[in-house]
Design a protein around this motif. Structure first.
Motif, PDB file in Angstrom:
ATOM      1  N   LEU A  25      -6.986  14.238   8.954  1.00  0.00           N
ATOM      2  CA  LEU A  25      -5.584  14.408   9.273  1.00  0.00           C
ATOM      3  C   LEU A  25      -4.833  12.686   9.791  1.00  0.00           C
ATOM      4  O   LEU A  25      -3.413  12.467   9.129  1.00  0.00           O
ATOM      5  N   LEU A  26      -5.997  11.941   9.842  1.00  0.00           N
ATOM      6  CA  LEU A  26      -5.671  10.636  10.135  1.00  0.00           C
ATOM      7  C   LEU A  26      -5.242  10.018   9.124  1.00  0.00           C
ATOM      8  O   LEU A  26      -4.456   9.375   8.557  1.00  0.00           O
ATOM      9  N   LEU A  30       2.051   3.964   6.057  1.00  0.00           N
ATOM     10  CA  LEU A  30       1.990   2.877   5.124  1.00  0.00           C
ATOM     11  C   LEU A  30       2.829   3.345   3.419  1.00  0.00           C
ATOM     12  O   LEU A  30       3.387   1.715   3.078  1.00  0.00           O
ATOM     13  N   TRP A  31       2.773   3.800   2.738  1.00  0.00           N
ATOM     14  CA  TRP A  31       3.996   4.263   1.916  1.00  0.00           C
ATOM     15  C   TRP A  31       4.919   3.862   2.139  1.00  0.00           C
ATOM     16  O   TRP A  31       5.599   3.649   1.586  1.00  0.00           O
ATOM     17  N   LEU A  32       5.790   4.661   3.528  1.00  0.00           N
ATOM     18  CA  LEU A  32       7.068   4.175   3.953  1.00  0.00           C
ATOM     19  C   LEU A  32       7.558   3.172   3.763  1.00  0.00           C
ATOM     20  O   LEU A  32       8.649   2.265   2.980  1.00  0.00           O
ATOM     21  N   ARG A  33       6.328   2.234   4.323  1.00  0.00           N
ATOM     22  CA  ARG A  33       6.499   0.709   4.109  1.00  0.00           C
ATOM     23  C   ARG A  33       5.875  -0.119   2.914  1.00  0.00           C
ATOM     24  O   ARG A  33       7.077  -1.605   2.400  1.00  0.00           O
ATOM     25  N   LEU A  34       5.206   0.310   1.679  1.00  0.00           N
ATOM     26  CA  LEU A  34       5.188  -0.618   1.072  1.00  0.00           C
ATOM     27  C   LEU A  34       5.334   0.524  -0.727  1.00  0.00           C
ATOM     28  O   LEU A  34       5.639   0.311  -1.568  1.00  0.00           O
ATOM     29  N   GLY A  35       5.871   1.528  -0.723  1.00  0.00           N
ATOM     30  CA  GLY A  35       5.772   2.392  -1.694  1.00  0.00           C
ATOM     31  C   GLY A  35       7.093   2.062  -2.738  1.00  0.00           C
ATOM     32  O   GLY A  35       7.351   2.507  -3.594  1.00  0.00           O
ATOM     33  N   GLY A  36       8.305   1.551  -1.022  1.00  0.00           N
ATOM     34  CA  GLY A  36       9.701   1.497  -1.876  1.00  0.00           C
ATOM     35  C   GLY A  36       9.021   0.206  -3.109  1.00  0.00           C
ATOM     36  O   GLY A  36      10.671  -0.596  -3.864  1.00  0.00           O
ATOM     37  N   VAL A  75     -17.671  10.469   5.594  1.00  0.00           N
ATOM     38  CA  VAL A  75     -16.989   9.653   4.574  1.00  0.00           C
ATOM     39  C   VAL A  75     -16.595  11.201   3.426  1.00  0.00           C
ATOM     40  O   VAL A  75     -16.163  10.897   2.653  1.00  0.00           O
ATOM     41  N   PHE A  76     -18.288  11.349   2.812  1.00  0.00           N
ATOM     42  CA  PHE A  76     -17.911  12.046   1.394  1.00  0.00           C
ATOM     43  C   PHE A  76     -16.229  13.384   1.934  1.00  0.00           C
ATOM     44  O   PHE A  76     -16.661  14.017   0.491  1.00  0.00           O
ATOM     45  N   MET A  77     -16.937  13.754   2.882  1.00  0.00           N
ATOM     46  CA  MET A  77     -16.050  15.318   3.018  1.00  0.00           C
ATOM     47  C   MET A  77     -14.593  15.194   3.427  1.00  0.00           C
ATOM     48  O   MET A  77     -13.614  15.063   2.558  1.00  0.00           O
ATOM     49  N   VAL A  78     -14.358  13.276   3.419  1.00  0.00           N
ATOM     50  CA  VAL A  78     -13.229  12.952   3.589  1.00  0.00           C
ATOM     51  C   VAL A  78     -12.359  12.768   2.952  1.00  0.00           C
ATOM     52  O   VAL A  78     -11.260  12.571   2.624  1.00  0.00           O
ATOM     53  N   PRO A 136      -6.337   3.573  -4.631  1.00  0.00           N
ATOM     54  CA  PRO A 136      -6.903   2.395  -3.955  1.00  0.00           C
ATOM     55  C   PRO A 136      -6.907   2.201  -2.163  1.00  0.00           C
ATOM     56  O   PRO A 136      -7.477   1.876  -1.610  1.00  0.00           O
ATOM     57  N   LEU A 137      -4.948   2.196  -2.059  1.00  0.00           N
ATOM     58  CA  LEU A 137      -5.062   2.616  -0.288  1.00  0.00           C
ATOM     59  C   LEU A 137      -5.554   3.661  -0.122  1.00  0.00           C
ATOM     60  O   LEU A 137      -5.438   4.060   0.991  1.00  0.00           O
ATOM     61  N   VAL A 138      -5.569   4.617  -0.854  1.00  0.00           N
ATOM     62  CA  VAL A 138      -6.341   6.130  -0.189  1.00  0.00           C
ATOM     63  C   VAL A 138      -7.558   6.449   0.011  1.00  0.00           C
ATOM     64  O   VAL A 138      -8.075   6.462   1.180  1.00  0.00           O
ATOM     65  N   LEU A 139      -8.211   5.330  -0.851  1.00  0.00           N
ATOM     66  CA  LEU A 139      -9.406   5.293  -0.377  1.00  0.00           C
ATOM     67  C   LEU A 139     -10.048   4.351   0.316  1.00  0.00           C
ATOM     68  O   LEU A 139     -10.895   4.909   1.140  1.00  0.00           O
ATOM     69  N   THR A 140      -9.525   3.407   0.711  1.00  0.00           N
ATOM     70  CA  THR A 140      -9.772   2.501   1.793  1.00  0.00           C
ATOM     71  C   THR A 140      -9.719   3.140   2.795  1.00  0.00           C
ATOM     72  O   THR A 140     -10.020   3.219   3.972  1.00  0.00           O
ATOM     73  N   VAL A 141      -8.123   3.487   3.114  1.00  0.00           N
ATOM     74  CA  VAL A 141      -7.794   4.237   4.684  1.00  0.00           C
ATOM     75  C   VAL A 141      -8.709   5.511   5.311  1.00  0.00           C
ATOM     76  O   VAL A 141      -9.079   5.836   6.405  1.00  0.00           O
TER      77      VAL A 141
END
Length: 328
Positions: free
Chosen positions: A165-166, A174-180, A280-283, A310-315
């Motif tokens: 969930l986090l 983050l996408w609200l700030r970067l996605g535009g 980590v594997f399950m998330v 990359p954003l999703v993997l890092t987070v």
């Protein structure tokens, strides 16, 4: 005549072809079993087959249950319910969309077209992408299967829920700030129209189960191979190094692309790795894997995928490590 076939008829024909291919392979194996027995009668192969069958048998009921539940919800409720649930303010809509994944589960491969459909109906991209990440990861079927895979370990279930969930909420904000600044292809709905509710339900079940079961078998084969054929000192060496273990499990999740209803059983079988590495594997798996990355590139464009993946993997890795350190 194939040009006049409907999408439903084409999917049915494809399913029949797959069924006949599997049937043919089974017949060949049965006919050649006497020749094969002498080559596979080995202690290591027996161990591998035992682990493989155990993983598949344990996880299959939850895979079937998850597919049925997701298909029922997708047929009866659809993305219109999500659109009515989320607030108009995207900042508030992101966490609400994350929590909506609890009540509106879906498989990973279905989440991409659902997110696209939400965007086409006016939902903010960050909110739709939050739901895309949350729905396959925090629903009750996934949590129950995790509890069965880790008996007597409620902290593992809680850690998976909180970390997933986090991940979805942080990526949404983050996408609200970067996605535009990131160009996206025009979102488009990809659901088939014209079919009745029963036919849509059967199509969803057939597609999701065949798709997910194939990846489950592949993941079980690889997990059994790691436990059987990789020298123990190599596994212990990787698992004993904190950073290397986390990176290895993240890469494994991305490449194997397991269904979220069954991945906990594969994680639990990798006993040499720490609970945090398993988390980590399950998330990472439900949030981003190789098939999701390719689907998102096709749906929203390569430019979007090169930023979003990359954003999703890092987070996801960061969230799992932080929650694992806290709860596990």
């Amino acid at each position: 005549m194939t040009e006049t076939q409907t999408p439903v008829q084409r999917r049915t024909d494809d399913s029949l072809k797959q069924m006949w291919v599997v049937f043919g392979v089974v017949i060949v194996l049965l006919a050649c079993q006497r020749l094969l027995v002498s080559h596979v009668d080995h202690a290591a192969l027996s161990t591998w087959s035992t682990i493989f069958v155990a993983i598949v048998v344990q996880s299959t009921p939850f895979l079937v249950g998850g597919v049925l539940l997701a298909s029922v919800i997708a047929t009866l409720l659809s993305e219109r319910v999500v659109r009515r649930m989320v607030p108009a303010n995207p900042v508030l809509g992101v966490p609400v969309a994350g929590l909506a994944g609890i009540a509106l589960p879906g498989c990973e491969c279905a989440s991409v077209p659902v997110a696209s459909s939400l965007m086409s109906r006016g939902v903010a991209p960050a909110v739709a992408l939050t739901f895309l990440l949350a729905a396959p990861a925090v629903n009750p079927v996934v949590l129950v299967s995790t509890a069965v895979a880790f008996p007597g370990r409620p902290e593992v279930v809680l850690a998976r829920f909180v970390a997933s969930l986090l991940t979805s909420v942080l990526v949404g904000w983050l996408w609200l700030r970067l996605g535009g600044k990131v160009p996206m292809l025009n979102p488009r709905a990809t659901h088939a129209h014209g079919a009745g509710a029963t036919q849509r339900f059967l199509d969803n079940v057939r597609h999701d189960f065949v798709h997910a079961a194939g990846f489950l078998v592949l993941g079980a084969m690889l997990a059994a191979a790691v436990n059987t054929f990789v020298p123990r000192h190599v596994v212990d060496g990787v698992a004993g190094h904190v950073v290397l273990a986390v990176v290895t499990m993240a890469v494994f999740a991305f490449v194997v692309a397991l269904c979220s209803e069954a991945d906990a059983f594969v994680a639990a079988s990798l006993t040499a790795f720490s609970d945090t590495a398993k988390l980590v594997f399950m998330v990472v798996g439900p949030a981003m894997d190789i098939k999701l990355a390719s689907m998102e590139a096709g749906q929203f464009g390569r430019t979007f995928a090169t930023r979003f993946v990359p954003l999703v993997l890092t987070v996801a890795v960061g969230s799992a490590c932080a929650i694992g350190w806290w709860l596990l």
